[in-house]
Design a protein around this motif. Structure first.
Motif, PDB file in Angstrom:
ATOM      1  N   GLY A  72       0.801  -1.210   0.000  1.00 40.38           N
ATOM      2  CA  GLY A  72       0.000   0.000   0.000  1.00 40.38           C
ATOM      3  C   GLY A  72       0.834   1.259   0.000  1.00 40.38           C
ATOM      4  O   GLY A  72       0.536   2.226  -0.705  1.00 40.38           O
ATOM      5  N   MET A  75       2.414   1.713  -3.429  1.00 44.31           N
ATOM      6  CA  MET A  75       1.402   2.184  -4.376  1.00 44.31           C
ATOM      7  C   MET A  75       1.123   3.668  -4.176  1.00 44.31           C
ATOM      8  O   MET A  75       0.939   4.414  -5.140  1.00 44.31           O
ATOM      9  CB  MET A  75       0.113   1.379  -4.199  1.00 44.31           C
ATOM     10  N   GLU A  76       1.120   4.092  -2.928  1.00 44.23           N
ATOM     11  CA  GLU A  76       0.879   5.503  -2.632  1.00 44.23           C
ATOM     12  C   GLU A  76       2.044   6.364  -3.080  1.00 44.23           C
ATOM     13  O   GLU A  76       1.867   7.370  -3.781  1.00 44.23           O
ATOM     14  CB  GLU A  76       0.645   5.676  -1.135  1.00 44.23           C
ATOM     15  N   VAL A  81      -1.888   4.909  -6.863  1.00 43.37           N
ATOM     16  CA  VAL A  81      -3.255   5.024  -6.362  1.00 43.37           C
ATOM     17  C   VAL A  81      -3.906   6.306  -6.872  1.00 43.37           C
ATOM     18  O   VAL A  81      -5.066   6.315  -7.306  1.00 43.37           O
ATOM     19  CB  VAL A  81      -3.274   4.977  -4.825  1.00 43.37           C
ATOM     20  N   VAL A 108      -8.883  -0.120  -5.852  1.00 45.80           N
ATOM     21  CA  VAL A 108      -7.595  -0.122  -5.148  1.00 45.80           C
ATOM     22  C   VAL A 108      -7.625  -1.031  -3.924  1.00 45.80           C
ATOM     23  O   VAL A 108      -6.617  -1.676  -3.605  1.00 45.80           O
ATOM     24  CB  VAL A 108      -7.166   1.306  -4.760  1.00 45.80           C
ATOM     25  N   VAL A 113      -4.585  -2.621  -1.673  1.00 44.55           N
ATOM     26  CA  VAL A 113      -4.193  -1.404  -0.978  1.00 44.55           C
ATOM     27  C   VAL A 113      -4.993  -1.279   0.318  1.00 44.55           C
ATOM     28  O   VAL A 113      -6.207  -1.483   0.327  1.00 44.55           O
ATOM     29  CB  VAL A 113      -4.418  -0.158  -1.863  1.00 44.55           C
ATOM     30  N   ALA A 118      -6.265   4.114   1.070  1.00 43.32           N
ATOM     31  CA  ALA A 118      -7.300   4.533   0.123  1.00 43.32           C
ATOM     32  C   ALA A 118      -8.038   5.771   0.629  1.00 43.32           C
ATOM     33  O   ALA A 118      -8.345   6.686  -0.144  1.00 43.32           O
ATOM     34  CB  ALA A 118      -8.284   3.384  -0.111  1.00 43.32           C
TER      35      ALA A 118
END
Length: 482
Positions: A72, A75-76, A81, A108, A113, A118
């Motif tokens: 997560g 991805m951020e 995201v 997501v 995630v 999110a």
């Protein structure tokens, strides 16, 4: 007195959690209160019962928390995201702002995630969309909750959410347990939630209420101690520039952003249905006997899928991640508090289950009319409501009664996969009461309050899932697992 102690400890745990006290302190204290009312040895239950159960949970599930948090965070930090959220909003447009927010959150979170990540990234995107569409801010939390904390958390087959992983060691299932039941429940939750939000939006437009709601007020994230605690799961409330509505120059394209999610889903599917069923664990014992798979082997598919997704993400976004080590360290650090918080609730539940008075509770739960599935859903629902945690409530219930439910299911010819799916869906209903940490965090991110927004959150995150749960229990009673 023992039963009174259990009820009093649960009430104190719920009330002080809502007041912002850390569950790391509350859970052992509440457990000791339960033991004291039953005249049981306090220190023995703290060091042996509580810590033994908490340590067992950490040993079983910490790899999932760790890899999920790292994925997560990467991805951020890579902007993936934000790119996905931007793509969804661009394709659906302001005229479908609510649908865009719901689907972006669903994509997501189903892709692995963390829902807290999110919240922090989709929140600003939702604000921009709702402002452009002139939809009241007070509906934002409900739209985000529908996409992140309902069907993608508990019902969608294969979701890597911890709520879908917890039943696997208890029932020997996979992340894709009872896929048909899960898909039906997901469709009901999504349809009900979208219908309610459309109704609320139409009512607001008839009342000439727009985004500039005069009752909306800023709610700084740092004012609430519970929010500060939960915010560590997302490293910090500092969304990337792209998430605030301005694309970063290094933001990946939608193809690059979505590939790691696709890899996670595909590998999870292949591991669950192709690799693990053919895996042989033999030639290890000295007696020429095959080792049976670990009770946690259902988790292996999710762990391998997350590891593969992380590797692909690093390869595709190496230049966008300024400091890979810092991002991975932040993700790893952010995984500690959630796993220890849930483990503490598990330890509390272990003390409760060890008390003589718990036999009365167990007999009452197992004696609920309506059958085994109704009993399972009620027990998980009640504990999720009291603890304010879907994962914590479900683990307490399954630790205490999981083996009993499995034995009864075998006697009655009920597929364990059905127990898995009903337990997961049941945990994601009353967990979203006002004291739930995710609810408090979401309201803060959306700069709203319980008074302004919670009713709509309850409709999408509680009423819709309960309707779905009741429906699939009836379907399971007629058709069984599918």
């Amino acid at each position: 007195m023992g039963l009174l102690g259990i009820l009093l400890a649960l009430a104190i745990l719920m009330w002080l959690s809502f007041r912002g006290w850390s569950v790391l302190l509350l859970a052992p204290a509440a457990g000791l209160l339960v033991a004291a009312f039953s005249a049981e040895p306090l220190l023995a239950h703290w060091t042996d019962t509580f810590m033994g159960a908490a340590a067992g949970f950490v040993a079983q599930f910490f790899p999932l928390f760790l890899l999920g948090a790292v994925f997560g965070k990467l991805m951020e930090d890579s902007g993936s995201v934000a790119a996905i959220a931007r793509f969804m909003t661009a394709k659906l447009g302001a005229q479908r702002a609510i649908l865009a927010v719901v689907l972006a959150g669903a994509l997501v979170t189903y892709g692995g995630v963390s829902l807290f990540v999110a919240f922090f990234v989709i929140g600003p995107m939702a604000e921009a969309l709702f402002r452009a569409a002139d939809i009241p801010r007070r509906l934002m939390p409900a739209a985000i909750a529908l996409g992140t904390t309902t069907f993608t958390m508990t019902a969608m087959p294969g979701t890597p959410a911890i709520q879908n992983a917890i039943p696997m060691p208890f029932f020997g299932t996979t992340p894709f347990a009872a896929p048909g039941i899960g898909l039906v429940a997901s469709l009901i939750m999504l349809s009900f939630g979208l219908a309610w939000l459309r109704f609320a939006e139409s009512s607001a437009r008839r009342a000439s209420e727009g985004f500039a709601d005069p009752e909306a007020r800023p709610l700084p994230l740092t004012e609430d101690p519970l929010v500060r605690e939960r915010a560590t799961t997302a490293a910090a409330f500092d969304p990337p520039e792209a998430a605030r509505g301005r694309p970063s120059a290094d933001e990946p394209g939608i193809g690059t952003a979505i590939v790691p999610l696709a890899v996670m889903i595909a590998v999870n599917l292949v591991m669950s249905f192709v690799v693990l069923p053919r895996l042989e664990l033999g030639l290890v014992t000295g007696e020429d006997e095959l080792l049976s798979p670990s009770p946690a082997s259902g988790l292996w598919s999710v762990l391998v899928a997350l590891a593969c997704a992380i590797a692909v993400l690093l390869v595709l976004n190496r230049r966008r991640l300024a400091t890979v080590r810092e991002s991975m360290d932040a993700g790893a650090n952010a995984s500690v508090l959630p796993v220890l918080s849930v483990a503490s609730l598990v330890g509390f539940g272990a003390i409760v289950a060890a008390m003589p008075a718990f036999a009365q509770v167990r007999d009452w739960i197992l004696g609920i009319e309506g059958g085994l599935l109704v009993s399972l859903s009620v027990s998980v629902n009640a504990l999720a409501a009291l603890t304010g945690s879907a994962s914590g409530g479900m683990t307490i219930a399954l630790d205490a009664l999981g083996a009993t439910y499995l034995a009864l299911a075998e006697q009655q010819g009920i597929d364990p996969a059905l127990l898995h799916r009903i337990a997961a869906i049941g945990a994601g209903t009353l967990d979203s009461l006002p004291h739930n940490g995710a609810v408090v965090t979401l309201l803060a991110v959306c700069r709203s309050s319980h008074r302004e927004s919670y009713f709509h959150v309850a409709m999408t995150a509680i009423v819709g899932p309960i309707v779905a749960l009741a429906t699939v229990i009836v379907l399971a009673g007629v058709f069984g697992s599918f």
